[in-house]
Design an enzyme around this catalytic site. Structure first.
Site, PDB file in Angstrom:
ATOM      1  N   GLY A 103       0.770  -1.300   0.023  1.00  0.00           N
ATOM      2  CA  GLY A 103      -0.145  -0.120  -0.006  1.00  0.00           C
ATOM      3  C   GLY A 103       0.878   1.280  -0.048  1.00  0.00           C
ATOM      4  N   ILE A 115      16.853  -4.780  -8.374  1.00  0.00           N
ATOM      5  CA  ILE A 115      17.764  -4.344  -9.262  1.00  0.00           C
ATOM      6  C   ILE A 115      17.358  -3.175 -10.021  1.00  0.00           C
ATOM      7  CG2 ILE A 115      19.582  -4.611 -11.197  1.00  0.00           C
ATOM      8  CD1 ILE A 115      19.037  -7.650 -10.737  1.00  0.00           C
ATOM      9  N   GLU A 116      16.036  -3.142 -10.590  1.00  0.00           N
ATOM     10  CA  GLU A 116      15.425  -2.251 -11.425  1.00  0.00           C
ATOM     11  C   GLU A 116      15.194  -0.826 -10.682  1.00  0.00           C
ATOM     12  OE1 GLU A 116      14.047  -5.363 -10.589  1.00  0.00           O
ATOM     13  OE2 GLU A 116      12.636  -5.923 -12.212  1.00  0.00           O
ATOM     14  N   LYS A 135      12.907  -7.098  12.298  1.00  0.00           N
ATOM     15  CA  LYS A 135      14.201  -7.539  11.450  1.00  0.00           C
ATOM     16  C   LYS A 135      13.905  -7.316  10.117  1.00  0.00           C
ATOM     17  CE  LYS A 135      17.235  -9.727  13.430  1.00  0.00           C
ATOM     18  NZ  LYS A 135      18.165  -8.925  14.420  1.00  0.00           N
ATOM     19  N   LYS A 193      12.019   0.028  19.148  1.00  0.00           N
ATOM     20  CA  LYS A 193      13.347  -0.784  18.601  1.00  0.00           C
ATOM     21  C   LYS A 193      13.590  -0.339  17.065  1.00  0.00           C
ATOM     22  CE  LYS A 193      14.508  -5.717  18.232  1.00  0.00           C
ATOM     23  NZ  LYS A 193      13.819  -7.000  18.449  1.00  0.00           N
ATOM     24  N   CYS A 203     -18.906   1.187 -21.281  1.00  0.00           N
ATOM     25  CA  CYS A 203     -17.787   0.757 -22.421  1.00  0.00           C
ATOM     26  C   CYS A 203     -18.319  -0.476 -23.113  1.00  0.00           C
ATOM     27  CB  CYS A 203     -16.446   0.891 -22.136  1.00  0.00           C
ATOM     28  SG  CYS A 203     -15.402   1.625 -23.565  1.00  0.00           S
ATOM     29  N   GLY A 226     -19.456  -2.896 -21.628  1.00  0.00           N
ATOM     30  CA  GLY A 226     -20.615  -3.028 -21.135  1.00  0.00           C
ATOM     31  C   GLY A 226     -21.745  -2.599 -21.989  1.00  0.00           C
ATOM     32  N   ARG A 285     -11.988   1.762 -28.864  1.00  0.00           N
ATOM     33  CA  ARG A 285     -11.556   1.807 -30.207  1.00  0.00           C
ATOM     34  C   ARG A 285     -12.940   1.938 -30.994  1.00  0.00           C
ATOM     35  NH1 ARG A 285      -7.455  -1.856 -28.926  1.00  0.00           N
ATOM     36  NH2 ARG A 285      -5.589  -1.130 -29.033  1.00  0.00           N
ATOM     37  N   HIS A 297     -16.103   5.811 -19.279  1.00  0.00           N
ATOM     38  CA  HIS A 297     -15.776   5.375 -17.965  1.00  0.00           C
ATOM     39  C   HIS A 297     -15.733   6.315 -16.924  1.00  0.00           C
ATOM     40  CE1 HIS A 297     -13.807   1.383 -19.667  1.00  0.00           C
ATOM     41  NE2 HIS A 297     -13.398   2.132 -20.594  1.00  0.00           N
ATOM     42  N   GLU A 348     -16.242   5.901 -13.715  1.00  0.00           N
ATOM     43  CA  GLU A 348     -15.744   5.269 -12.595  1.00  0.00           C
ATOM     44  C   GLU A 348     -14.367   6.032 -12.549  1.00  0.00           C
ATOM     45  OE1 GLU A 348     -16.007   3.686 -15.463  1.00  0.00           O
ATOM     46  OE2 GLU A 348     -14.763   1.984 -15.667  1.00  0.00           O
TER      47      GLU A 348
END
Ligand code: GLN
Length: 572
Positions: A28, A160-161, A201, A235, A403, A405, A484, A530, A532
């Site tokens: 998160g 690494i990225e 840890k 700690k 869309c 839907g 599209r 959309h 939403e």
């Protein structure tokens, strides 16, 4: 490099917050960054946000929703990481495509410059060229109207990225000055069942790794499945060299919208603001009010999302959030279930294992108070969506199509009500003799490339008196798009306009149908857009609220009556 903005004639330094993550992914981090943004905005500070993503794709537009979750679309048509949805919902601002930078897009920019000869024969390297481009992406968000830029570094410390990102933010602090930068690190404190202990840890290790990149956190956010006792915070403070007040605990909460309040209680915003020399007290009254509407509902509505990516709920993240916003607005609790579109039979019955939610097995669609048909790509699952659309129409179950839907609802109506058996979309049946949903003429040449997407905010004009116009309360609206294929007004007039199936919203040039609805149905509404993506807890998307209201009414009608009467399922 000094980044300062000039507002009200006064020059001041823009501040930068960087949120990194350690121990595990999916902790998160995005919600942490977004919640911090909310707390700053509650102090009257203007905030913008950036997500740095470590993958090589130029943007998430091509990523499989099963793998990466929803692609969030910004007003300007950016196809971005779903965390941008959290950012927008929490800071209540429209972001742009500049708020998402992937490693791929950063290299792409640097390589284009190399081809142009911009580097004058120099060897192009990760340091300084890639790190410079990362810093440019951060800096360009510090516009005159912005006080604080919050940047979330995707990935986990140790990958690494993300090394170039860590190096870039380390340099960034040196360049803009220590007092203008705050580093917040999010970690996980696991609970070990057999010993009954919470362990610090992994947090210690991840901070050690972060420090090896030259980044010392100012605050640590400890995610945990239960509250962290004070001695463990001490700690962590000791081992990680942050003050005890800068160790904030974020145990799991019921609603993500509680997170800013948890952080405030833990003093996280105070620590960060002190670090940056920002003043003011947050006013969280409005946020608390919006949150309280989510809690303790007196009644519930049972809603199903019928889609093909339902096994990964993140694939429909903004749809689920918009449903919870509208449920809060209507004063109902949301019981959300996920139905695999491929397992919906023409009878409306659901095949075994169609429902993937946590709730009980649901035998058929009438058990729901409302059905959402979300967006999607490709032919798989669309027949099931069409079956679901048919069922909701015939049995008067509130239905909202988004869309794909809406396209499924249109195909369903054409085939079953207007007897146009051949009606289809060329996305599903390229050879159909009645392509009611099709690419636009100017896109057909691009067909082999899949056509170009219509992306971002587009206006629409609504039909006065329609259910859609009533929901919005206005007749000119703008919603975000990502598709599209289209239903044209020409096709609508030629094949679909029977006086009941209404094109209740069209593009301003009158060429495209943007909203459809069915006259006389409690709520059967589809949109090519959309909505939403623009829904917020305090400002739910109007079409979702109207849908939820209709679902609430159905739920009430289905509820067991007083005085011992049995419940009467509607419509079957
Ligand atoms: N696949 C459909 C189209 O491209 C719908 C896309 C969507 O639902 N976002 O038009």
């Amino acid at each position: 490099m000094k980044v300062s903005a000039d507002r009200d004639g006064k020059s001041r330094d823009v501040k930068f917050i960087f949120v990194t993550g350690g121990v595990s992914s999916s902790l998160g981090k995005g919600l942490t960054a977004a919640s911090l943004g909310r707390l700053l905005k509650a102090r009257g500070i203007s905030v913008t946000m950036l997500k740095l993503d470590p993958y090589i794709n130029i943007d998430p537009g091509t990523l499989n929703p099963f793998e990466h979750g929803e692609v969030f679309v910004t007003e300007d048509g950016g196809e971005t990481d779903l965390d941008l949805g959290h950012y927008e919902r929490f800071i209540d601002e429209h972001l742009t495509k500049n708020s998402n930078a992937t490693t791929g897009s950063i290299y792409f920019e640097v390589l284009a410059a190399e081809r142009r000869g911009d580097f004058l024969g120099k060897t192009v390297q990760v340091i300084p060229h890639i790190t410079n481009e990362i810093k440019r992406r951060i800096r360009r968000l510090a516009t005159d109207d912005i006080d604080v830029v919050i940047t979330e570094v995707g990935g986990t410390v140790g990958d690494i990225e993300i090394l170039p990102f860590l190096e870039a933010i380390r340099q960034f602090r040196l360049e803009v000055g220590r007092d203008n930068v705050s580093f917040v690190h999010v970690t996980f404190v696991p609970y070990m069942g057999p010993t009954g202990e919470q362990k610090t840890k992994p947090t210690q290790h991840s901070v050690t790794v972060l420090r090896s990149s030259g980044v010392q956190p100012d605050a640590i956010v400890c995610r945990s499945d239960r509250p962290l006792p004070e001695d463990l915070k001490l700690k962590i403070s000791n081992f990680c060299d942050v003050s005890a007040s800068a160790v904030a605990n974020a145990p799991d909460v019921e609603s993500i919208y509680e997170i800013p309040l948890v952080f405030h209680e833990e003093g996280l915003d105070r620590v960060v603001c002190q670090r940056l020399g920002l003043e003011g007290r947050p006013d969280l009254t409005a946020w608390k009010q919006a949150l309280s509407s989510l809690k303790d509902p007196q009644e519930t509505t049972r809603i199903a999302i019928v889609g093909k990516y339902v096994r990964l709920h993140d694939a429909y993240l903004s749809v689920a959030e918009a449903l919870s916003h509208s449920a809060a607005q209507c004063g109902v609790g949301l019981e959300l279930e996920w139905v695999d579109a491929e397992l919906v039979l023409p009878s409306g019955e659901l095949m075994h294992q169609a429902v993937t939610g946590v709730n009980s097995h649901t035998p058929s669609l009438p058990d729901f108070d409302g059905i959402v048909l979300p967006g999607g790509f490709g032919p798989r699952g669309i027949e099931g969506k069409t079956n679901a659309a048919h069922f909701t129409r015939v049995y008067e179950i509130p239905c909202l199509g988004l869309c794909l839907g809406m396209q499924a609802m249109t195909i369903e109506y054409a085939r079953n009500q207007l007897q146009l058996q051949a009606a289809s979309s060329t996305e599903l049946h390229p050879q159909t003799t009645l392509p009611i949903i099709d690419l636009m003429h100017d896109q057909r040449d691009l067909k082999n490339l899949g056509g170009t997407m219509r992306l971002g905010a587009y206006p629409a004009v609504l039909l006065e008196g329609s259910a859609v116009a009533t929901a919005y309360g206005v007749t000119e609206v703008s919603e975000r798009h990502r598709h599209r294929y289209e239903l044209t007004t020409e096709c609508y007039a030629a094949h679909l306009d029977d006086g009941d199936f209404i094109a209740s919203g069209v593009s301003p040039d009158g060429k495209l149908v943007e909203f459809i609805e069915l006259r006389g149905h409690p709520y059967w509404v589809g949109t090519q857009a959309h909505p939403e993506f623009k829904s917020r807890l305090n400002k739910p998307a109007p079409l979702f609220t109207a849908f939820m209201q209709a679902a609430k009414e159905r739920s009430r009608a289905r509820a067991p009556r007083l005085f011992g009467q049995e419940s009467q399922p509607l419509g079957v």
